[in-house]
Scaffold this motif. Structure first.
Motif, PDB file in Angstrom:
ATOM      1  N   VAL A  68       0.843  -1.336   0.201  1.00  0.00           N
ATOM      2  CA  VAL A  68      -0.013   0.018  -0.024  1.00  0.00           C
ATOM      3  C   VAL A  68       1.053   1.249   0.167  1.00  0.00           C
ATOM      4  O   VAL A  68       1.649   1.273   0.907  1.00  0.00           O
ATOM      5  CB  VAL A  68      -0.971   0.071   1.275  1.00  0.00           C
ATOM      6  N   GLU A  69       0.624   2.282  -0.709  1.00  0.00           N
ATOM      7  CA  GLU A  69       1.441   3.377  -1.016  1.00  0.00           C
ATOM      8  C   GLU A  69       0.506   4.627  -1.202  1.00  0.00           C
ATOM      9  O   GLU A  69      -0.575   4.416  -1.698  1.00  0.00           O
ATOM     10  CB  GLU A  69       2.289   3.280  -2.312  1.00  0.00           C
ATOM     11  N   LEU A  70       1.147   5.791  -0.703  1.00  0.00           N
ATOM     12  CA  LEU A  70       0.394   7.135  -1.153  1.00  0.00           C
ATOM     13  C   LEU A  70       0.953   7.494  -2.330  1.00  0.00           C
ATOM     14  O   LEU A  70       2.165   7.828  -2.624  1.00  0.00           O
ATOM     15  CB  LEU A  70       0.798   8.084  -0.117  1.00  0.00           C
ATOM     16  N   MET A 108      -3.083   3.764  -3.064  1.00  0.00           N
ATOM     17  CA  MET A 108      -2.782   2.632  -3.949  1.00  0.00           C
ATOM     18  C   MET A 108      -2.590   1.489  -3.252  1.00  0.00           C
ATOM     19  O   MET A 108      -1.760   1.171  -2.276  1.00  0.00           O
ATOM     20  CB  MET A 108      -1.467   3.172  -4.774  1.00  0.00           C
ATOM     21  N   LEU A 109      -3.553   0.434  -3.732  1.00  0.00           N
ATOM     22  CA  LEU A 109      -3.206  -0.953  -3.407  1.00  0.00           C
ATOM     23  C   LEU A 109      -2.925  -1.633  -4.300  1.00  0.00           C
ATOM     24  O   LEU A 109      -3.353  -1.874  -5.570  1.00  0.00           O
ATOM     25  CB  LEU A 109      -4.767  -1.483  -2.890  1.00  0.00           C
ATOM     26  N   MET A 110      -1.552  -2.453  -4.052  1.00  0.00           N
ATOM     27  CA  MET A 110      -0.798  -2.903  -5.213  1.00  0.00           C
ATOM     28  C   MET A 110      -0.819  -4.456  -4.583  1.00  0.00           C
ATOM     29  O   MET A 110      -0.344  -4.609  -3.669  1.00  0.00           O
ATOM     30  CB  MET A 110       0.296  -2.333  -5.497  1.00  0.00           C
ATOM     31  N   GLY A 111      -1.196  -5.442  -5.549  1.00  0.00           N
ATOM     32  CA  GLY A 111      -1.045  -6.654  -5.404  1.00  0.00           C
ATOM     33  C   GLY A 111      -2.417  -7.195  -4.440  1.00  0.00           C
ATOM     34  O   GLY A 111      -2.030  -7.425  -3.513  1.00  0.00           O
ATOM     35  N   LEU A 112      -3.378  -7.048  -5.088  1.00  0.00           N
ATOM     36  CA  LEU A 112      -4.630  -7.272  -4.087  1.00  0.00           C
ATOM     37  C   LEU A 112      -4.502  -8.628  -3.799  1.00  0.00           C
ATOM     38  O   LEU A 112      -4.276  -9.567  -4.581  1.00  0.00           O
ATOM     39  CB  LEU A 112      -5.944  -6.814  -4.871  1.00  0.00           C
ATOM     40  N   THR A 113      -5.100  -8.871  -2.602  1.00  0.00           N
ATOM     41  CA  THR A 113      -5.164 -10.442  -2.049  1.00  0.00           C
ATOM     42  C   THR A 113      -6.433 -11.076  -2.586  1.00  0.00           C
ATOM     43  O   THR A 113      -6.327 -12.207  -2.423  1.00  0.00           O
ATOM     44  CB  THR A 113      -4.876 -10.419  -0.440  1.00  0.00           C
ATOM     45  N   ALA A 114      -7.271 -10.162  -2.916  1.00  0.00           N
ATOM     46  CA  ALA A 114      -8.667 -10.696  -3.502  1.00  0.00           C
ATOM     47  C   ALA A 114      -9.377  -9.688  -4.108  1.00  0.00           C
ATOM     48  O   ALA A 114      -9.019  -8.648  -3.861  1.00  0.00           O
ATOM     49  CB  ALA A 114      -9.708 -10.946  -2.238  1.00  0.00           C
ATOM     50  N   PRO A 115     -10.139  -9.834  -5.248  1.00  0.00           N
ATOM     51  CA  PRO A 115     -10.778  -8.776  -6.004  1.00  0.00           C
ATOM     52  C   PRO A 115     -11.596  -7.883  -4.902  1.00  0.00           C
ATOM     53  O   PRO A 115     -12.369  -8.268  -4.011  1.00  0.00           O
ATOM     54  CB  PRO A 115     -11.812  -9.576  -6.798  1.00  0.00           C
ATOM     55  N   LEU A 116     -11.810  -6.448  -5.490  1.00  0.00           N
ATOM     56  CA  LEU A 116     -12.583  -5.634  -4.645  1.00  0.00           C
ATOM     57  C   LEU A 116     -14.060  -5.870  -5.219  1.00  0.00           C
ATOM     58  O   LEU A 116     -14.225  -5.636  -6.296  1.00  0.00           O
ATOM     59  CB  LEU A 116     -11.996  -4.185  -4.935  1.00  0.00           C
ATOM     60  N   VAL A 117     -15.037  -6.139  -4.287  1.00  0.00           N
ATOM     61  CA  VAL A 117     -16.229  -6.631  -4.582  1.00  0.00           C
ATOM     62  C   VAL A 117     -17.290  -5.277  -4.199  1.00  0.00           C
ATOM     63  O   VAL A 117     -17.336  -5.038  -2.904  1.00  0.00           O
ATOM     64  CB  VAL A 117     -16.765  -7.849  -3.904  1.00  0.00           C
ATOM     65  N   HIS A 118     -17.757  -5.108  -5.201  1.00  0.00           N
ATOM     66  CA  HIS A 118     -18.985  -3.917  -5.039  1.00  0.00           C
ATOM     67  C   HIS A 118     -19.602  -4.336  -3.803  1.00  0.00           C
ATOM     68  O   HIS A 118     -20.258  -5.201  -3.721  1.00  0.00           O
ATOM     69  CB  HIS A 118     -19.476  -3.604  -6.307  1.00  0.00           C
TER      70      HIS A 118
END
Length: 171
Positions: A68-70, A108-118
């Motif tokens: 996670v980065e700014l 910024m979320l990099m290398g998501l561990t799971a999809p972002l679900v609406h």
């Protein structure tokens, strides 16, 4: 149809509920990615400083991503927007705010561990220079269309939005 309407309503309610940490309030937070297969995502919000002293968002962490980065976007001088990490974080003036919005500053979320679900939420811990740490449950809103999302929004960084140093990011 009803299910997505319920999720949208829940996301809207959650995103309007502010979170506090020692004088800093997080408002209107939401997360998104470009697609269910995206390996990156972003979090946007308003940071409102209710204290008499300037503060600074200096870091963020989340179990939703490997890193996670700014980040922010800057014009490279040729009309091409480049995304890059912001060393030192984001200043939040005393009795003022700092807006993290599509096409500008963001988490910024990099290398998501799971999809972002609406309709679901992502927990992110924000670290402020003076206010300390605050964990916020951020609703995922893949349908939101911000009017203030400069440079065509915050989608695929190809086609004019090139990511500097990290390759392409979709969110």
């Amino acid at each position: 149809m009803l299910k997505s309407t319920v999720f949208a309503a829940a996301a809207a309610i959650l995103s309007t509920m502010p979170a506090f940490a020692d004088g800093i309030m997080v408002k209107d937070a939401y997360a998104r990615s470009a697609s269910p297969a995206a390996r990156t995502g972003a979090i946007f919000m308003v940071l409102d400083n209710h204290t008499h002293a300037d503060d600074r968002l200096i870091a963020a962490t989340s179990e939703a991503a490997a890193r996670v980065e700014l980040h922010t976007h800057t014009d490279d001088g040729n009309g091409v927007m480049r995304m890059h990490e912001v060393e030192g974080g984001f200043a939040i003036p005393a009795h003022g705010e700092h807006v993290l919005a599509r096409g500008g500053d963001h988490v910024m979320l990099m290398g998501l561990t799971a999809p972002l679900v609406h309709g679901e939420t992502v927990d992110v811990t924000l670290t402020f220079e003076k206010a300390g740490e605050m964990t916020v449950s951020v609703p995922v809103d893949l349908e939101r269309n911000d009017a203030h999302a400069g440079h065509g929004g915050h989608g695929d960084h190809g086609g004019g939005h090139k990511a500097k140093g990290h390759g392409k990011h979709n969110h």
